[in-house]
Design a protein around this motif. Structure first.
Motif, mmCIF file in Angstrom:
data_model
loop_
_atom_site.group_PDB
_atom_site.id
_atom_site.type_symbol
_atom_site.label_atom_id
_atom_site.label_comp_id
_atom_site.label_asym_id
_atom_site.label_seq_id
_atom_site.Cartn_x
_atom_site.Cartn_y
_atom_site.Cartn_z
ATOM 1 N N HIS A 128 7.886 3.808 -9.272
ATOM 2 C CA HIS A 128 8.228 5.109 -8.703
ATOM 3 C C HIS A 128 7.188 5.532 -7.673
ATOM 4 O O HIS A 128 5.979 5.300 -7.840
ATOM 5 C CB HIS A 128 8.310 6.164 -9.810
ATOM 6 C CG HIS A 128 9.158 5.760 -10.973
ATOM 7 N ND1 HIS A 128 10.528 5.632 -10.888
ATOM 8 C CD2 HIS A 128 8.830 5.426 -12.245
ATOM 9 C CE1 HIS A 128 11.008 5.256 -12.061
ATOM 10 N NE2 HIS A 128 10.003 5.117 -12.901
ATOM 11 N N HIS A 129 7.676 6.172 -6.623
ATOM 12 C CA HIS A 129 6.772 6.682 -5.589
ATOM 13 C C HIS A 129 7.439 7.846 -4.873
ATOM 14 O O HIS A 129 8.471 7.671 -4.202
ATOM 15 C CB HIS A 129 6.432 5.574 -4.585
ATOM 16 C CG HIS A 129 5.506 6.023 -3.488
ATOM 17 N ND1 HIS A 129 4.181 6.339 -3.712
ATOM 18 C CD2 HIS A 129 5.725 6.213 -2.155
ATOM 19 C CE1 HIS A 129 3.619 6.693 -2.581
ATOM 20 N NE2 HIS A 129 4.531 6.632 -1.611
ATOM 21 N N GLN A 130 6.888 9.025 -5.056
ATOM 22 C CA GLN A 130 7.345 10.230 -4.370
ATOM 23 C C GLN A 130 8.864 10.436 -4.502
ATOM 24 O O GLN A 130 9.554 10.745 -3.534
ATOM 25 C CB GLN A 130 6.944 10.172 -2.890
ATOM 26 C CG GLN A 130 5.430 10.156 -2.689
ATOM 27 C CD GLN A 130 5.024 10.081 -1.223
ATOM 28 O OE1 GLN A 130 5.857 9.859 -0.340
ATOM 29 N NE2 GLN A 130 3.746 10.270 -0.963
ATOM 30 N N GLY A 131 9.341 10.257 -5.719
ATOM 31 C CA GLY A 131 10.759 10.475 -5.983
ATOM 32 C C GLY A 131 11.645 9.276 -5.709
ATOM 33 O O GLY A 131 12.860 9.335 -5.936
ATOM 34 N N ASP B 295 0.821 -1.215 0.000
ATOM 35 C CA ASP B 295 0.000 0.000 0.000
ATOM 36 C C ASP B 295 0.856 1.266 0.000
ATOM 37 O O ASP B 295 0.344 2.360 0.256
ATOM 38 C CB ASP B 295 -0.925 0.000 1.220
ATOM 39 C CG ASP B 295 -1.924 -1.141 1.181
ATOM 40 O OD1 ASP B 295 -2.400 -1.463 0.075
ATOM 41 O OD2 ASP B 295 -2.200 -1.733 2.250
ATOM 42 N N LYS B 296 2.154 1.106 -0.254
ATOM 43 C CA LYS B 296 3.098 2.226 -0.296
ATOM 44 C C LYS B 296 3.253 2.910 1.072
ATOM 45 O O LYS B 296 3.576 4.090 1.144
ATOM 46 C CB LYS B 296 2.678 3.268 -1.347
ATOM 47 C CG LYS B 296 2.569 2.726 -2.766
ATOM 48 C CD LYS B 296 3.933 2.355 -3.338
ATOM 49 C CE LYS B 296 3.885 2.132 -4.845
ATOM 50 N NZ LYS B 296 3.003 1.063 -5.269
ATOM 51 N N GLN B 297 3.042 2.142 2.149
ATOM 52 C CA GLN B 297 3.250 2.664 3.496
ATOM 53 C C GLN B 297 4.631 2.254 3.978
ATOM 54 O O GLN B 297 5.069 1.115 3.773
ATOM 55 C CB GLN B 297 2.174 2.129 4.450
ATOM 56 C CG GLN B 297 0.760 2.528 4.056
ATOM 57 C CD GLN B 297 0.565 4.021 4.044
ATOM 58 O OE1 GLN B 297 0.885 4.717 5.006
ATOM 59 N NE2 GLN B 297 0.026 4.535 2.930
ATOM 60 N N SER B 298 5.342 3.184 4.644
ATOM 61 C CA SER B 298 6.677 2.882 5.146
ATOM 62 C C SER B 298 6.624 1.836 6.244
ATOM 63 O O SER B 298 5.730 1.849 7.104
ATOM 64 C CB SER B 298 7.331 4.157 5.694
ATOM 65 O OG SER B 298 7.578 5.069 4.655
ATOM 66 N N LEU B 299 7.578 0.932 6.225
ATOM 67 C CA LEU B 299 7.667 -0.130 7.221
ATOM 68 C C LEU B 299 8.778 0.175 8.215
ATOM 69 O O LEU B 299 9.806 0.761 7.855
ATOM 70 C CB LEU B 299 7.932 -1.476 6.537
ATOM 71 C CG LEU B 299 6.794 -1.986 5.632
ATOM 72 C CD1 LEU B 299 7.258 -3.210 4.843
ATOM 73 C CD2 LEU B 299 5.564 -2.323 6.459
ATOM 74 N N GLY C 26 9.864 -5.452 2.963
ATOM 75 C CA GLY C 26 8.966 -4.935 1.946
ATOM 76 C C GLY C 26 9.757 -4.588 0.703
ATOM 77 O O GLY C 26 10.947 -4.917 0.587
ATOM 78 N N LEU C 27 9.102 -3.914 -0.241
ATOM 79 C CA LEU C 27 9.799 -3.493 -1.451
ATOM 80 C C LEU C 27 10.810 -2.399 -1.128
ATOM 81 O O LEU C 27 10.514 -1.471 -0.369
ATOM 82 C CB LEU C 27 8.806 -2.971 -2.483
ATOM 83 C CG LEU C 27 8.200 -3.993 -3.438
ATOM 84 C CD1 LEU C 27 7.132 -3.330 -4.293
ATOM 85 C CD2 LEU C 27 9.258 -4.626 -4.330
ATOM 86 N N ILE C 28 11.996 -2.520 -1.701
ATOM 87 C CA ILE C 28 13.064 -1.542 -1.477
ATOM 88 C C ILE C 28 12.895 -0.399 -2.481
ATOM 89 O O ILE C 28 12.944 -0.624 -3.701
ATOM 90 C CB ILE C 28 14.443 -2.193 -1.657
ATOM 91 C CG1 ILE C 28 14.613 -3.361 -0.693
ATOM 92 C CG2 ILE C 28 15.557 -1.162 -1.464
ATOM 93 C CD1 ILE C 28 15.802 -4.262 -1.018
ATOM 94 N N TYR C 29 12.695 0.802 -1.977
ATOM 95 C CA TYR C 29 12.611 2.011 -2.806
ATOM 96 C C TYR C 29 13.791 2.914 -2.467
ATOM 97 O O TYR C 29 14.084 3.132 -1.294
ATOM 98 C CB TYR C 29 11.305 2.768 -2.547
ATOM 99 C CG TYR C 29 10.113 2.206 -3.282
ATOM 100 C CD1 TYR C 29 9.649 2.799 -4.452
ATOM 101 C CD2 TYR C 29 9.447 1.082 -2.794
ATOM 102 C CE1 TYR C 29 8.543 2.289 -5.126
ATOM 103 C CE2 TYR C 29 8.345 0.569 -3.456
ATOM 104 C CZ TYR C 29 7.897 1.169 -4.631
ATOM 105 O OH TYR C 29 6.807 0.660 -5.292
#
Length: 523
Positions: free
Chosen positions: A392-395, A357-361, A367-370
Motif C-alpha cells: 500500500h502507498h498513499q491509498g 523508491d515509490k516515485q511515479s514513472l 514499474g510496480l503497478i499500484y
C-alpha cells in the motif's frame, strides 16, 4: 451430427437459474435461500462468521451465497481439486463455522477438517454426476439424514429478517510462503454494501439488460466467474445458465439453444474451441452472444484475434486480482489498436506506476503497478509472513505485478508476480511445490517455474538437482507430489541439472532457468 440439443430443456423465464438446462425459477430460488439462512443460523452461524463452500458448479452455490446475505456472513470458496491437507488449512485459518460440500466430495475430507464445523451435504445433481462419471462414487456414499441439506430444507422455515450488509467473499490466494492466505475485509459503515457493488458492476462492467442470459462453466471457486455470476444474481432480471464442466462443442450448442448473450471465458477454453474442426464450428449459430469477458490468465494475441474473427468484436479483457477486484477493461476494438494492453482502469479508479523508491514513472517506463479502486474495500492477509506495508502507498495497492502505462493511459503488463505461474486461469506459487518436492529422497535441490504452454498459458516446470548417484523421472515426481498437492499444481516437465544456479545468499537465479523457454515465445 450436431452436439446435444435437448428439446426438453426449459425455455428461459426472466430471472431463473439453470443447471445444464434444469430450471429453478426465481421465486423458488429465493424461498430456498431464506430456508438455508434459517438452517445456517440454527447451526450456529453468526454475523461475521465464514461459511466454507466445497462445491462443484451448481445452483446451490448461489443459494448459499445469497443465504449468507441474511446472516451478514462471508463465504469461503474452496477449490475442490485440493487435497484434504489444503482444505483443512483453509478451514482452520479462516475460522469457518460451517462447511457445505457436495456428496461426492465428502470422502476427500479428513475427520480433523470436520471437527468443530457445521457439516451440510448437498446431494450431487444428476447433471453433475453425468459430467464427471460419479454414479459409482455416489452409490457408495449415502448422506446421513442429519447432514442432508435437501432433507433439512423440507422442514425448515424461511428466515423472517431482511438481508444484511453483505460481507461477500473470503477468498484465499497462495502467498510467497507457499501457504494459502486469506484476503480478509473488515466490515465498517464506510464500506459500501457489496451487493450494491455487484448491482452496479452488472451495468458498468457487463452491460447487462433485463432478459439477458449469462453462461458460466468456469469453476465457481475462482473469484472472477464467481463475482461475475453474483453481478447477475444482484441484477435479478438476468438468466444464469450454469454448466458443471466445460465442453467446447456443448458451449456452442448451448449458446445457440438458449440464445446466450453474456459469458465468462478464459484462453484455455478458447484454445479448445479453436481446435474444433471448422465443419463443427460452423454448425452452430452463436450470433446471440454479444459480450464475453476474460480475466486472470495471459491472453495470447493470436488467440484473441482468432476469436474476434470468429465471433466478432464481442470480447473484453479485464486485469483483476482477488485482493482488489476487476481493475481494467479493454474492448475488442481497443485491443486491436493496442495489442498486448489490458485496458484502462475502471471508472472511479486510478493507476500509478512506481519505482522501488515509490516515485511515479512516466509513460512507457515499467514499474510496480499500484491501483486505487475502493469499491471492494481495504483488505488484510491472514497468516502473512512479515509485513504488508509495501502493498500500500498513499491509498494505492499493488499485488506485485510489473507494467507500464502508455501515453493514453492504457495499461500493459510485462511481468506477472515475480514467481507466480498462471496455468489455465489458476494461480500457482512455486514455493508451495518446492516445499514438498525438496523432501523427495532422490532430490538434493529444486526450483519450480513457469514456461509457455499453448493451451493453458503457462505450465509448471520442475528443475531438479539429484542426490549423488540418484536419478528421478517426471512420473516419479508426480507420484511423490500427487497426495500432497492438487493435480493442477503438478509439474508437466522435468529438467535435471548437475547444479542449480544460486546467488551467494542462497537465492536461486530462476530467471536463468526460465529464460530458455521464454526467449522465442511470442505473447
Amino acid at each position: 451430427m450436431r452436439y446435444r440439443s435437448d428439446p426438453n430443456r426449459q425455455k428461459s423465464i426472466l430471472g431463473n437459474l439453470y443447471l445444464s438446462g434444469r430450471k429453478l425459477d426465481r421465486t423458488s430460488f429465493e424461498l430456498r435461500v431464506r430456508k438455508l439462512a434459517s438452517i445456517l443460523q440454527a447451526g450456529g452461524v453468526k454475523p461475521g462468521d465464514p461459511v466454507a463452500l466445497l462445491l462443484r458448479n451448481d445452483i446451490s452455490y448461489f443459494e448459499l451465497i445469497e443465504a449468507c446475505r441474511y446472516l451478514q456472513a462471508s463465504f469461503v470458496p474452496l477449490n475442490w481439486h485440493g487435497t484434504s491437507t489444503e482444505t483443512e488449512h483453509i478451514l482452520t485459518d479462516s475460522g469457518a463455522t460451517a462447511l457445505v460440500v457436495h456428496q461426492d466430495l465428502v470422502a476427500n475430507l479428513s475427520q480433523t477438517s470436520l471437527k468443530d464445523v457445521l457439516l451440510l451435504v448437498v446431494p450431487t445433481a444428476p447433471e453433475i454426476s453425468e459430467s464427471y462419471g460419479l454414479e459409482t462414487v455416489l452409490a457408495a456414499q449415502p448422506i446421513a439424514d442429519k447432514h442432508n441439506i435437501e432433507l433439512l430444507l423440507q422442514d425448515a422455515q424461511p428466515i423472517t429478517t431482511a438481508t444484511q450488509k453483505f460481507h461477500g467473499m473470503f477468498s484465499y490466494t497462495s502467498g510467497s510462503t507457499g501457504r494459502p492466505k486469506g484476503i480478509k475485509r473488515a466490515m465498517d459503515d464506510s464500506r459500501p454494501d457489496l451487493h450494491l457493488v455487484y448491482t452496479g458492476l452488472a451495468k458498468t462492467l457487463l452491460g447487462l439488460n433485463a432478459g439477458d442470459r449469462f453462461y458460466v462453466t468456469a469453476p465457481l471457486y475462482h473469484s472472477a466467474p464467481n463475482a461475475l455470476s453474483l453481478c447477475c444474481i444482484a441484477a435479478q432480471d438476468v438468466e444464469i445458465y450454469i454448466e458443471s464442466k466445460f465442453n467446447a462443442e456443448q458451449f456452442l450448442a448451448d449458446i445457440e439453444q438458449y440464445k446466450i448473450t453474456h459469458t465468462y471465458i478464459v484462453p484455455t477454453m478458447m484454445v479448445r474451441l479453436l481446435k474444433l474442426p471448422e465443419k463443427v464450428r460452423n454448425q452452430y449459430d452463436v450470433s446471440s452472444l454479444r459480450f464475453a469477458i476474460s480475466s486472470g490468465s495471459p491472453w495470447p494475441s493470436e488467440i484473441k484475434h482468432a476469436m474476434i474473427n470468429w465471433f466478432g468484436p464481442i470480447f473484453y479483457e479485464s486485469y483483476g486480482a482477488s485482493e482488489i477486484g476487476f481493475m481494467t477493461l479493454i474492448s475488442s476494438a481497443e485491443a486491436l489498436k493496442k495489442p498486448g494492453s489490458v485496458g484502462k482502469v475502471l471508472p472511479g479508479g486510478a493507476i500509478k506506476i512506481l519505482n522501488d523508491d515509490k516515485q511515479s514513472l512516466p509513460a512507457g517506463e515499467s514499474g510496480l503497478i499500484y491501483i486505487n479502486l475502493p469499491m471492494f474495500g481495504a483488505f488484510t492477509y491472514t497468516n502473512a509472513q512479515g509485513g504488508t506495508e509495501d502493498l500500500h502507498h498513499q491509498g494505492y495497492t499493488t499485488v506485485g505485478d510489473i507494467g507500464y502505462l502508455d501515453s493514453e493511459d492504457y495499461l500493459f503488463i510485462n511481468d506477472r508476480k515475480k514467481d507466480m505461474i498462471i496455468s489455465g486461469g489458476a494461480n500457482i506459487f512455486p514455493a508451495e511445490i518446492e516445499a514438498e518436492l525438496i523432501h523427495m529422497p532422490e532430490v538434493l535441490d529444486c526450483a519450480i517455474f513457469g514456461a509457455p504452454h499453448t493451451e493453458f498459458g503457462e505450465m509448471v516446470v520442475a528443475a531438479v538437482q539429484c542426490q549423488p548417484e540418484q536419478s528421478v523421472d517426471l512420473q516419479q515426481v508426480k507420484a511423490f507430489l500427487e497426495t500432497k498437492l492438487a493435480r493442477f499444481k503438478l509439474p508437466k516437465k522435468l529438467d535435471i541439472h548437475s547444479a542449480l544456479p544460486r546467488e551467494d545468499s542462497g537465492k536461486i537465479f530462476k530467471q536463468r532457468l526460465r529464460a530458455p523457454y521464454w526467449e522465442n515465445h511470442k505473447p
